[in-house]
Enzyme design. Structure first.
Site, PDB file in Angstrom:
ATOM      1  N   PRO A 153      13.778  34.070   8.126  1.00 16.32           N
ATOM      2  CG  PRO A 153      12.470  35.971   8.493  1.00 16.32           C
ATOM      3  CD  PRO A 153      13.222  34.896   9.221  1.00 16.32           C
ATOM      4  N   GLY A 154      15.434  35.506   6.382  1.00 20.41           N
ATOM      5  CA  GLY A 154      16.433  35.963   5.414  1.00 20.41           C
ATOM      6  C   GLY A 154      17.025  37.341   5.651  1.00 20.41           C
ATOM      7  N   GLY A 155      16.893  37.866   6.866  1.00 17.15           N
ATOM      8  CA  GLY A 155      17.487  39.180   7.154  1.00 17.15           C
ATOM      9  C   GLY A 155      19.000  39.175   6.948  1.00 17.15           C
ATOM     10  CG  ASP A 188      15.808  28.162   8.102  1.00 18.00           C
ATOM     11  OD1 ASP A 188      14.859  27.412   8.406  1.00 18.00           O
ATOM     12  OD2 ASP A 188      16.208  29.076   8.846  1.00 18.00           O
ATOM     13  CG  ASP A 193      20.275  34.645  13.980  1.00 17.45           C
ATOM     14  OD1 ASP A 193      20.484  34.642  15.206  1.00 17.45           O
ATOM     15  OD2 ASP A 193      19.399  35.335  13.437  1.00 17.45           O
ATOM     16  CE  LYS A 230      16.970  31.599  21.108  1.00 15.09           C
ATOM     17  NZ  LYS A 230      16.514  32.879  21.445  1.00 15.09           N
TER      18      LYS A 230
END
Ligand code: SAM
Length: 345
Positions: free
Chosen positions: A216-218, A234, A271, A301
């Protein structure tokens, strides 16, 4: 030659990897004892303390997040008064001059009912008082000259005094904390903040970033705060609060559906929650847009816990264009780790 003992800490579930790294650095004779299974353990090296620290710092482990020396260990009865009494004795025995030194007391305890009543804040404040009145030292919480580390198990109290740089992290147990801001877009922001700190980067020095898997954009919000122009990619939606930012370009697309001019960016961050080989393939497809000398910060991951093999495969998939500078499992990583790489000229 005297051997030396330390307490090592990793992210929960990754202590075996940390122990494997220590075996590689210190030789097969290194001995381990669990203090909090899967996470915290004592290790004893055949080398004396300074030599052990040098060997570990020379090739910083990926999974060992924190280490603290054990200068003394003591059986204890779990009472507050005995705790303070033992620490007083251990400090006297340490014989180090603490006058005018900035000292941070870092205390941790294992889980267990017997330790439930031990109040670490009360222990810390009693020791702070002792340090100030008996030793004329300055108790501090950050930026210390020396760290007094305490670790309590049901049976024992472990005590060590060390320079912050010899502990791998100057946060207690390597658990670096950032303040959650009001309206913060995602907790993922802490991962990039920690990467900046751990890899010694200053994100404000970069000009233009490509953020792959941005929603969401952190990460995007942190890069915008640092003054960069950000291109976010994204298929999922970015947080509405970011969309009007004048420095942001947003492509609501998958990474393999976009392309950019050569050398358009000096920073690439990724990410994406993908299998590591898929992720590497998608990043490779966009590497032409990262200028030579540019930096990449990538979350990897760890799907099946084959951690070292995963690192080898990603690094080889991204070579020779990207060269690994450091791999580290950050405190804010869960079943993952973070790579810091540089684009070759
Ligand atoms: C862990 S989240 C990223 C969190 C983000 N760094 C932040 O700070 O808010 C992973 C993101 O990767 C995105 N993603 C998955 N596959 C992708 C692809 N092929 N191309 C681009 N993004 C993708 C997902 O939609 C998801 O939003």
């Amino acid at each position: 030659m005297n051997d030396s003992t330390f307490i090592g800490t990793s992210n929960r579930g990754f202590a075996q990897q940390a122990q494997e790294e220590l075996r590689r650095l210190l030789g097969p004779s290194v001995k381990f004892e669990w203090l909090a299974p899967g996470e915290v353990f004592a290790f004893t090296s055949q080398f004396e303390r300074g030599d052990t620290i040098d060997r570990i710092l020379a090739q910083e482990p990926v999974f060992l997040r924190h280490m603290q020396p054990v200068d003394a260990e003591q059986s204890w009865d779990g009472t507050f008064d005995q705790t303070i009494h033992h620490i007083r004795e251990m400090l006297a025995l340490a014989g180090t001059s603490l006058k005018q030194m900035d000292i941070a007391v870092q205390a941790r305890k294992a889980e267990g009912e017997a330790l439930a009543n031990l109040s670490l804040p009360s222990v810390r404040s009693s020791i702070d008082e002792m340090l100030a009145t008996v030793y004329e030292a300055n108790p501090v919480s950050r930026e210390a000259d020396l760290i007094l580390s305490l670790y309590f198990t049901e049976a024992k109290l472990y005590f060590g005094l060390s320079r912050p740089q010899d502990n791998l992290s100057d946060w207690s147990g390597g658990a670096i904390r950032f303040r959650k801001e009001e309206g913060q877009v995602s907790r993922a922001k802490f991962k990039l903040l920690e990467a900046e700190h751990t890899f010694g980067l200053d994100l404000s020095q970069y000009r233009a970033a490509l953020d792959i898997g941005a929603a969401p954009g952190g990460w995007t919000s942190l890069l915008l705060e640092r003054g960069l122009r950000v291109t976010a990619v994204d298929p999922a939606k970015l947080d509405a609060t970011l969309l009007r930012h004048p420095q942001l370009m947003y492509f609501q697309k998958k990474a393999d559906e976009v392309s950019f001019a050569a050398n358009a960016f000096d920073l690439l961050v990724c990410d994406m929650s993908w299998s590591h080989r898929q992720m590497a393939k998608l990043v490779r497809g966009l590497l032409g847009a990262l200028q030579p000398g540019g930096t990449a910060i990538i979350t990897v991951k760890l799907m099946h816990k084959k951690a070292f093999q995963t690192i080898r495969e990603v690094v080889s998939d991204l070579a020779p264009e990207l060269e690994l500078q450091q791999a580290k499992q950050l405190f804010h990583n869960r079943e993952e780790l973070t790579l810091f790489l540089m684009k070759q000229g």
